[in-house]
Design a protein around this motif. Structure first.
Motif, mmCIF file in Angstrom:
data_model
loop_
_atom_site.group_PDB
_atom_site.id
_atom_site.type_symbol
_atom_site.label_atom_id
_atom_site.label_comp_id
_atom_site.label_asym_id
_atom_site.label_seq_id
_atom_site.Cartn_x
_atom_site.Cartn_y
_atom_site.Cartn_z
ATOM 1 N N SER A 101 15.451 -71.372 110.555
ATOM 2 C CA SER A 101 14.727 -70.110 110.384
ATOM 3 C C SER A 101 13.702 -70.290 109.293
ATOM 4 O O SER A 101 14.028 -70.771 108.200
ATOM 5 C CB SER A 101 15.692 -68.980 110.035
ATOM 6 O OG SER A 101 16.603 -68.760 111.086
ATOM 7 N N ASP A 104 8.557 -66.961 107.717
ATOM 8 C CA ASP A 104 7.827 -65.932 108.465
ATOM 9 C C ASP A 104 8.698 -65.196 109.466
ATOM 10 O O ASP A 104 8.218 -64.367 110.240
ATOM 11 C CB ASP A 104 6.626 -66.556 109.179
ATOM 12 C CG ASP A 104 7.032 -67.652 110.152
ATOM 13 O OD1 ASP A 104 8.236 -67.886 110.341
ATOM 14 O OD2 ASP A 104 6.106 -68.284 110.741
ATOM 15 N N GLY A 105 9.982 -65.501 109.493
ATOM 16 C CA GLY A 105 10.908 -64.802 110.381
ATOM 17 C C GLY A 105 11.098 -65.465 111.719
ATOM 18 O O GLY A 105 11.918 -65.016 112.521
ATOM 19 N N THR A 106 10.355 -66.535 111.992
ATOM 20 C CA THR A 106 10.490 -67.225 113.268
ATOM 21 C C THR A 106 11.531 -68.323 113.169
ATOM 22 O O THR A 106 11.939 -68.717 112.066
ATOM 23 C CB THR A 106 9.151 -67.847 113.686
ATOM 24 O OG1 THR A 106 8.775 -68.826 112.717
ATOM 25 C CG2 THR A 106 8.060 -66.782 113.793
ATOM 26 N N PRO A 125 10.101 -65.759 118.259
ATOM 27 C CA PRO A 125 9.270 -64.894 117.413
ATOM 28 C C PRO A 125 10.088 -64.193 116.341
ATOM 29 O O PRO A 125 11.315 -64.092 116.427
ATOM 30 C CB PRO A 125 8.656 -63.916 118.406
ATOM 31 C CG PRO A 125 9.545 -63.933 119.585
ATOM 32 C CD PRO A 125 10.144 -65.302 119.654
ATOM 33 N N ALA A 126 9.390 -63.706 115.354
ATOM 34 C CA ALA A 126 10.050 -63.043 114.220
ATOM 35 C C ALA A 126 10.757 -61.777 114.682
ATOM 36 O O ALA A 126 10.310 -61.068 115.584
ATOM 37 C CB ALA A 126 9.015 -62.715 113.145
ATOM 38 N N GLY A 127 11.902 -61.525 114.003
ATOM 39 C CA GLY A 127 12.629 -60.285 114.271
ATOM 40 C C GLY A 127 13.616 -60.368 115.405
ATOM 41 O O GLY A 127 14.211 -59.350 115.773
ATOM 42 N N PRO A 184 3.638 -65.805 114.422
ATOM 43 C CA PRO A 184 4.996 -65.225 114.405
ATOM 44 C C PRO A 184 5.220 -64.132 115.442
ATOM 45 O O PRO A 184 6.335 -63.935 115.906
ATOM 46 C CB PRO A 184 5.118 -64.680 112.974
ATOM 47 C CG PRO A 184 4.166 -65.502 112.171
ATOM 48 C CD PRO A 184 3.024 -65.800 113.075
ATOM 49 N N ASP A 185 4.157 -63.411 115.798
ATOM 50 C CA ASP A 185 4.330 -62.307 116.753
ATOM 51 C C ASP A 185 4.030 -62.722 118.193
ATOM 52 O O ASP A 185 3.912 -61.863 119.079
ATOM 53 C CB ASP A 185 3.435 -61.140 116.356
ATOM 54 C CG ASP A 185 1.968 -61.545 116.319
ATOM 55 O OD1 ASP A 185 1.681 -62.757 116.385
ATOM 56 O OD2 ASP A 185 1.110 -60.649 116.214
#
Length: 751
Positions: A101, A104-106, A125-127, A184-185
């Motif tokens: 991990s 950037d959350g990815t 992707p992040a989240g 990341p998105d």
């Protein structure tokens, strides 16, 4: 004063010219129809080869779609096996060893030990929540792609597995850092290749192909094959192969037939491949349905509007055409052969210009024309030699013999060895010369014996003698003219009949009685005066000679009348030939003011002999119209054909009922109607739709060209030719509909 050429030479030359013109027309028609036949054959062959090539090409290109489906079926089974194995193990340690991990959350591959050219990469992707089930699917995907994806890279750009939530396991050795370059998105589930594999879009759970998709990470365009992977009744993953659009376009465009080009589009109108399509730096793909409405077009050409119109016309004509099929695109003058790629639902099109198809036909037609002209010259040379040797020279001999006979020289010296009509004529001419010489000698002897004693009687006999010579000359010339015309033109029946009657009149002359009178006078030449006054036979001699003179004068007048008929028939035929020659020399596409009423009369004069022979009455119903600007020779050809057909349609009815009505009028819609109506055999309803077809005819000796060529000529002038009939026995009406142009004369065609 210039010397006039012999009449026989002029006749031979005229005959040669007429026959040459007829043969030239036949060669021109042969060349034209040969060109049509060669053109149609070449076009059919080229189109068959075109369709066969496209179908074979489609079979070859179809292999990659079948291969993608087979690859996915294989990967699907291997992936499910790995997932079942991982369900029996704890995935966390193995997952953490490969992936990490990031701040950037990815979630991506650990950089230590990672080589994107030999192993797949991961991007989440992040989240997104990493559940154990998701980890098992990702580890199974990693193992399957590591083992099998390198083998698939030979045919496909990349291989990857997408999971709900946006996780993607990708093997793309040409872009090893793709997973680390993704933002990341980045959400893979928003792309068409993924949405097409969802249960809502793909209820049958089959391999589906996307259109052109922009890869925002790699900055390139691809097309994708996607297959859903379901387990336990749920959609867990999507298997995908990508093909770079540059590679697909290169394979589609570069491999093409000579002088042709290829294109590829989807059923919804999206253009996949085209020689002018350039997706580098493009913002969006191009859809053929949009035509000129799409704001931007990714084409290389500067004149994109014309290209878009061109592509729109092709798409409009081909979208409802079942493949495989070959069709003509009138807007661009091309032939389009189509084939269907069953997997992606794409249409493969090869376009070939019409000029390529007609090139071979034009070359062959030129060969036919050159060969025909050479044949014409050879035939004219042979005809010239034959006419000169077999007709001109014998006729010159007859003319010279007639002149010698007129000059009193009876040694004509004609060729008596021939066994044809001219030989028989020479023998008859020779016998006539001998007979005339014998009679002249006899009269000369009588004249010499009576000179001293009956001077005034001798002058009368000399007058009779000169009349006989003149009559003999006229008879000789008439016989020559009759036999020459008989041998040169057997079709001139009227001339032959008149000449035959003249010969019968000549044969009826009682010239042998003159010989008897001469013999009688010779027997009594010693006492001729007393014999003529006292002997009863002597007293009857002079009245007999007087009656004989009047009889010969009457016969001469009859023979002159018959020869006058021959002259009238010849002048009439000459007028018709000149009329036909005048129209034969008319240019093929000359628009000029035409008096239609006069043109009707010309057509009737051309058919006059046939109409008279069949006792056909003609009634004219012609409205007085100003001259019409049109193609004169085509209208005349149509009228001649219609009048000739009407004459044949009247053969089965009694002669006194045969009637043709020709009408001419102008309609309020600025059209001119020419009608030819007969009261003949009529036309059955089922025949009305077929009579204008090429080669269709109801007469045994017909060829089926007349009405077909007339209908085509009417169309070329912007008009039409139609037929109507109430049925068999009710007659028929043919109507030529011509437009009245608004301009005085159309502009000349460009050279």
């Amino acid at each position: 004063m210039a010397q006039q050429p012999p009449a026989s030479s002029s006749l031979a030359r005229s005959t040669l010219i007429h026959m040459g013109v007829r043969i030239a027309c036949i060669i021109a028609l042969t060349t034209f129809f040969s060109y049509l036949q060669i053109f149609n054959s070449a076009r059919d062959t080229a189109l068959a080869q075109l369709q066969r090539s496209v179908s074979e090409r489609a079979q070859r290109e179809q292999a990659i779609f079948v291969l993608a489906k087979d690859n996915h079926a294989f990967l699907q089974e291997r992936l499910k096996e790995r997932v079942r194995l991982w369900r029996q193990q704890d995935p966390r340690a193995a997952f953490d060893r490969l992936f990490a991990s990031l701040p950037d959350g990815t979630v991506r591959n650990r950089l230590e030990g990672f080589d994107g050219t030999r192993m797949p990469c991961l991007f989440i992707p992040a989240g997104r929540t990493l559940s154990p089930e998701l980890q098992r699917w990702l580890l199974a995907s990693h193992e399957v792609l590591t083992q099998y994806a390198p083998a698939f890279h030979v045919r496909f750009t990349d291989t990857y597995i997408s999971l709900p939530g946006g996780a993607v396991m990708l093997y793309w050795p040409d872009r090893p850092n793709w997973c680390h370059e993704a933002t990341p998105d980045f959400d893979v589930t928003q792309f068409e290749f993924y949405t097409l594999s969802t249960p809502e879009q793909d209820p049958e759970r089959q391999t589906v192909w996307s259109g052109i998709i922009a890869d925002t990470v790699a900055k390139t365009w691809t097309v994708s094959a996607s297959t859903p992977v379901d387990m336990d009744g749920r959609h867990f993953a999507t298997l995908t192969h990508d093909i770079l659009i540059q590679e697909l376009m290169a394979r589609t465009i570069n491999d093409h037939l000579p002088d042709a080009y290829n294109m590829l589009f989807r059923d919804d109108g999206q253009l996949i491949a085209h020689p002018e399509l350039n997706m580098e730096g493009a913002e969006t793909s191009y859809n053929l349905r949009s035509g000129l409405h799409q704001a931007t077009a990714p084409f290389r050409t500067a004149d994109s509007n014309a290209l878009r119109q061109h592509l729109f016309a092709i798409f409009q004509q081909l979208r409802n055409t079942p493949a495989p099929h070959t069709t003509r695109i009138p807007a661009s003058g091309e032939y389009a052969a189509t084939a269907r790629f069953n997997g992606p639902g794409w249409t493969f099109v090869t376009l070939l210009p019409e000029s390529v198809v007609s090139r071979a036909a034009l070359g062959s037609a030129q060969y036919v024309l050159v060969f025909g002209v050479a044949s014409l010259l050879l035939e004219l040379g042979i005809m010239s030699w034959v006419l000169r040797q077999k007709i001109s020279q014998p006729l010159l001999s007859f003319s010279s013999a007639a002149d010698s006979l007129a000059a009193g020289d009876f040694n004509v010296g004609l060729d008596l060895t021939r066994r044809d009509e001219l030989g028989r004529l020479a023998q008859a001419f020779q016998r006539m010369a001998i007979e005339l010489q014998r009679r002249e000698d006899a009269l000369r002897q009588a004249n010499e014996g009576l000179e001293q004693r009956v001077e005034h009687r001798t002058r009368e006999l000399q007058d009779v003698h000169r009349q006989l010579i003149e009559t003999a000359r006229q008879v000789g010339r008439a016989e020559v003219a009759t036999n020459v015309l008989h041998n040169v033109g057997n079709v001139l029946n009227s001339v032959h009949t008149s000449a035959l009657i003249a010969r019968e009149r000549l044969s009826g002359l009682k010239l042998e009685s003159v010989e008897k009178v001469v013999v009688l006078l010779q027997e009594h030449q010693t006492h001729l005066a007393s014999f003529l006054t006292e002997d009863e036979r002597g007293r009857n001699a002079l009245p007999f000679l007087s009656r004989l003179g009047r009889h010969m004068q009457e016969e001469r007048e009859e023979i002159n009348a018959l020869l006058h008929d021959v002259s009238r028939y010849t002048e009439h035929i000459g007028a018709i030939v000149k009329l036909q020659q005048r129209y034969a020399r008319a240019p093929q596409h000359l628009f000029e003011p035409v008096n239609l009423a006069e043109l009707v009369e010309d057509a009737l004069r051309i058919n006059q002999a046939a109409l008279g022979r069949h006792s056909v009455r003609v009634r004219r119903d012609l409205e007085a119209l100003p001259p019409l600007v049109t193609e004169k020779h085509k209208v005349l050809m149509i009228l001649v054909n219609l009048i000739s057909n009407a004459k044949y349609a009247l053969e089965s009815i009694p002669e006194e009922q045969r009637l043709i009505v020709i009408g001419l009028r102008r309609t309020p819609e600025a059209r001119v109607l020419l009608t030819v109506r007969d009261n003949g055999i009529g036309i059955a309803p089922e025949m009305l739709t077929r009579i204008f077809q090429h080669g269709f005819t109801t007469r045994e000796e017909g060829h089926g060209f007349g009405l077909h060529s007339s209908a085509l000529a009417a169309q070329e002038m912007g008009g039409s030719l139609t037929a109507s009939s109430e049925g068999p026995g009710q007659g028929a009406t043919f109507t030529l509909d011509l437009p009245v142009p608004s301009d005085p004369l159309p502009p000349p065609s460009p050279a």
